[in-house]
Enzyme design. Structure first.
Site, PDB file in Angstrom:
ATOM      1  N   CYS A  55       0.842  -1.209   0.000  1.00  0.00           N
ATOM      2  CA  CYS A  55       0.000   0.000   0.000  1.00  0.00           C
ATOM      3  C   CYS A  55       0.876   1.258   0.000  1.00  0.00           C
ATOM      4  CB  CYS A  55      -0.911   0.022   1.223  1.00  0.00           C
ATOM      5  SG  CYS A  55      -1.993  -1.405   1.341  1.00  0.00           S
ATOM      6  N   ARG A 138      -7.813  -4.426  -3.066  1.00  0.00           N
ATOM      7  CA  ARG A 138      -7.356  -3.263  -3.850  1.00  0.00           C
ATOM      8  C   ARG A 138      -8.344  -3.046  -4.998  1.00  0.00           C
ATOM      9  NH1 ARG A 138      -2.343  -2.680  -1.628  1.00  0.00           N
ATOM     10  NH2 ARG A 138      -1.522  -4.647  -0.847  1.00  0.00           N
TER      11      ARG A 138
HETATM   12  C1  BEZ Z   1       0.594  -4.628   1.852  1.00  0.00           C
HETATM   13  O1  BEZ Z   1       1.794  -4.845   1.876  1.00  0.00           O
HETATM   14  O2  BEZ Z   1       0.136  -3.557   1.475  1.00  0.00           O
HETATM   15  C2  BEZ Z   1      -0.330  -5.704   2.317  1.00  0.00           C
HETATM   16  C3  BEZ Z   1       0.013  -7.009   2.059  1.00  0.00           C
HETATM   17  C4  BEZ Z   1      -0.842  -8.015   2.492  1.00  0.00           C
HETATM   18  C5  BEZ Z   1      -2.017  -7.705   3.164  1.00  0.00           C
HETATM   19  C6  BEZ Z   1      -2.355  -6.380   3.375  1.00  0.00           C
HETATM   20  C7  BEZ Z   1      -1.518  -5.364   2.932  1.00  0.00           C
END
Ligand code: BEZ
Length: 241
Positions: A55, A138
């Site tokens: 993110c 997402r």
């Molecule tokens: C992330 O790195 O943004 C992420 C990865 C797995 C689950 C939630 C967020």
């Protein structure tokens, strides 16, 4: 035989539907969506959680492309089920400490919605319990100046979005609207566009015979024409934004 559907699928907004309306708190103050964006395109997108690495890379990339989206009259609005203080602390930390792909000191100035009740995320079908029942996937909703959903893209938690594609989607939608055409696979500005099939055999035959200006047909249902990247720029790009 009559079809029977036994799985109950939650209702989700679809392409062509009005964007579900809501009010919410954001890092840039209250928002009344989509009314505040009337006359502009918007990318409403969700991310799973603040203080997570994928993110973080997405927010830095969105922020670095904000001017390019603005040139396409397109605003960015983010959302996660985290609270406002978490959002503010995370965005500050990104600016202060994170370097990614040559980007550093990145300030996110577009609004990030707090959705601790998950009401907005649920209304937009951003919660997919098979993936995670407490985080949004997402999701990307491209919404037009009339508040109509024009494209929906979903990615799982593990997969960061492709931002060239998001710019391409907005450019292609606006080109299709401006020139009444469609855009073929992997289209980029300057590539030939698809001219919708003609309404009458006479026109189709004229096209096949090369009698319709600028239109090339290889079959009655497959006609293309050239629109230069400059013509597209002139039609859709906003100066001085
Ligand atoms: C992330 O790195 O943004 C992420 C990865 C797995 C689950 C939630 C967020």
């Amino acid at each position: 035989m009559t079809e029977t559907i036994t799985t109950v699928v939650p209702t989700m907004p679809r392409i062509g539907d009005p964007a579900p309306a809501f009010t919410a708190a954001t890092t840039q103050g209250p928002i009344d969506f989509p009314g505040d964006y009337a006359g502009r395109w918007v990318i409403l997108f969700s991310h799973p959680a603040d203080f997570t690495p994928v993110c973080t890379t997405e927010f830095m990339t969105f922020a670095s492309l904000e001017d390019q989206f603005a040139e396409l009259n397109t605003a960015l609005v983010g959302l996660s089920v985290d609270g406002l203080y978490s959002h503010i602390a995370w965005l500050r930390r990104i600016k202060e400490t994170i370097e990614f792909r040559g980007m550093s000191d990145v300030e996110v100035t577009f609004p990030l919605i707090e959705d601790i009740t998950m009401n907005v995320a649920r209304a937009y079908g951003m919660i997919m319990p098979g993936e995670d029942s407490t985080k949004a996937v997402r999701a990307v909703f491209v919404i037009d100046p009339k508040g109509v959903i024009r494209t929906i893209i979903y990615y799982p938690l593990s997969l960061g979005r492709n931002f060239d594609e998001l710019l391409r989607v907005v450019t292609a939608l606006q080109t299709a609207d401006a020139f009444s055409v469609a855009t073929p696979a992997d289209w980029r500005p300057g590539d030939p566009v698809i001219v919708p099939p003609a309404g009458s055999c006479g026109v189709a035959k004229d096209r096949m015979d090369g009698h319709v200006d600028g239109v090339t047909c290889v079959d009655w249902f497959f006609c293309t024409k050239e629109i230069s990247a400059q013509e597209i720029d002139d039609a859709i790009r906003q100066p001085n934004r």
